[in-house]
Scaffold this active site. Sequence first.
Site, PDB file in Angstrom:
ATOM      1  N   ASP A   1      90.845   7.195  49.242  1.00 16.13           N
ATOM      2  CA  ASP A   1      91.003   8.558  48.746  1.00 16.13           C
ATOM      3  C   ASP A   1      89.959   8.770  47.665  1.00 16.13           C
ATOM      4  O   ASP A   1      89.347   7.815  47.178  1.00 16.13           O
ATOM      5  CB  ASP A   1      92.418   8.745  48.159  1.00 16.13           C
ATOM      6  CG  ASP A   1      92.626  10.148  47.590  1.00 16.13           C
ATOM      7  OD1 ASP A   1      92.185  11.121  48.228  1.00 16.13           O
ATOM      8  OD2 ASP A   1      93.219  10.282  46.500  1.00 16.13           O
ATOM      9  N   SER A   2      89.792  10.033  47.268  1.00 14.49           N
ATOM     10  CA  SER A   2      88.878  10.342  46.175  1.00 14.49           C
ATOM     11  C   SER A   2      89.396   9.772  44.852  1.00 14.49           C
ATOM     12  O   SER A   2      88.692   9.860  43.846  1.00 14.49           O
ATOM     13  CB  SER A   2      88.742  11.854  46.035  1.00 14.49           C
ATOM     14  OG  SER A   2      90.001  12.418  45.716  1.00 14.49           O
TER      15      SER A   2
ATOM     16  N   GLU B   1      94.005  12.693  37.808  1.00 12.49           N
ATOM     17  CA  GLU B   1      93.131  11.516  37.626  1.00 12.49           C
ATOM     18  C   GLU B   1      93.085  11.068  36.159  1.00 12.49           C
ATOM     19  O   GLU B   1      92.865   9.901  35.876  1.00 12.49           O
ATOM     20  CB  GLU B   1      91.702  11.837  38.096  1.00 12.49           C
ATOM     21  CG  GLU B   1      91.542  11.909  39.607  1.00 12.49           C
ATOM     22  CD  GLU B   1      91.695  10.555  40.300  1.00 12.49           C
ATOM     23  OE1 GLU B   1      91.130   9.571  39.814  1.00 12.49           O
ATOM     24  OE2 GLU B   1      92.425  10.497  41.319  1.00 12.49           O
TER      25      GLU B   1
ATOM     26  N   CYS C   1      93.140  11.338  52.318  1.00  8.67           N
ATOM     27  CA  CYS C   1      92.604  12.471  51.562  1.00  8.67           C
ATOM     28  C   CYS C   1      92.417  13.617  52.556  1.00  8.67           C
ATOM     29  O   CYS C   1      91.695  13.460  53.545  1.00  8.67           O
ATOM     30  CB  CYS C   1      91.275  12.038  50.950  1.00  8.67           C
ATOM     31  SG  CYS C   1      90.374  13.346  50.114  1.00  8.67           S
TER      32      CYS C   1
ATOM     33  N   CYS D   1      97.162  18.185  49.725  1.00  5.87           N
ATOM     34  CA  CYS D   1      96.284  17.246  49.005  1.00  5.87           C
ATOM     35  C   CYS D   1      97.152  16.050  48.632  1.00  5.87           C
ATOM     36  O   CYS D   1      98.276  16.225  48.143  1.00  5.87           O
ATOM     37  CB  CYS D   1      95.732  17.923  47.748  1.00  5.87           C
ATOM     38  SG  CYS D   1      94.882  16.784  46.620  1.00  5.87           S
TER      39      CYS D   1
ATOM     40  N   HIS E   1      97.044  14.043  46.295  1.00  3.17           N
ATOM     41  CA  HIS E   1      97.386  13.885  44.874  1.00  3.17           C
ATOM     42  C   HIS E   1      98.667  14.661  44.520  1.00  3.17           C
ATOM     43  O   HIS E   1      99.359  14.305  43.565  1.00  3.17           O
ATOM     44  CB  HIS E   1      96.268  14.452  43.987  1.00  3.17           C
ATOM     45  CG  HIS E   1      95.086  13.553  43.806  1.00  3.17           C
ATOM     46  ND1 HIS E   1      94.206  13.263  44.824  1.00  3.17           N
ATOM     47  CD2 HIS E   1      94.625  12.888  42.709  1.00  3.17           C
ATOM     48  CE1 HIS E   1      93.253  12.461  44.360  1.00  3.17           C
ATOM     49  NE2 HIS E   1      93.490  12.219  43.083  1.00  3.17           N
TER      50      HIS E   1
END
Length: 259
Positions: free
Chosen positions: A10-11, A151, A73, A183, A185
Amino acid sequence: MSNSPIGIFDSGVGGTSIWKEIHQLLPHEDTVYLADSQNAPYGPKGKERITELSIKNTELLLKKGCKLIVVACNTATTNSIQYLRENYNVPFIGIEPAIKPAALQTKSNTIGILATIGTLSSELFHKTSDLYANGVKIIEQVGEGLVPLIENGQIESPEMDKLLEKYLQPMLAAEIDYLVLGCSHYPYLIPKLKTFLPKHIQIIDSGIAVARQTEAVLNQYELLNTSQELGTCTFYSNGNIDILNDIIQYEFPATKLKF
Ligand code: DGL
């Protein structure tokens, strides 16, 4: 080969919401998780750059001997999974916003989707939503700024509250009864989202569906690990390891982790 690990990227830290579902469903599988936090957010980067980063992540996971790769992601899936599938010789599992179940179950005929600009502007997302929307009104909202706050470990912050209030307002005005989290996240925002949403609004994410699909594809390729031992979960990050560690330890205090 069946003893090789499942690769997940994932990012950043968000894809651990998918890792968690995979680990829960397939506890005997080894997993290698890659958080490309240094390059987060992917959302505003454009298809070409997102594909370049997905290639880099894929190659690292292949070097670790992964037998299958989960692109955990939505932004990387919708922009690059076709390229990855055409150019690498392992199965890829992607994640896409769960429009279909929301569109099938809505009573108000209106659903909301919160995702990155990279996902909402992608061709694959448009294809999927055209295919499954079935006359249902979709209120799309770009969650700009949410990924960087997650993040940075700022889920509990006035900035997060302000953004969520702003992004949910048009959906509430349109009387959605389903909110699709597009998403990986965003599942970490569910407790917070619930404080902003009336109780009847259902929140849907794709984590369990991705885990089930991973199991089905491993089965199809005869790649399921037959070990009875608990799998080893290894995590790599080029960003802040403490935030990744906090999220994982909090969710899975008893997991065999390696960093
Ligand atoms: N977790 C990624 C997704 O599912 C976040 C994308 C980003 O880094 O902007 O889309």
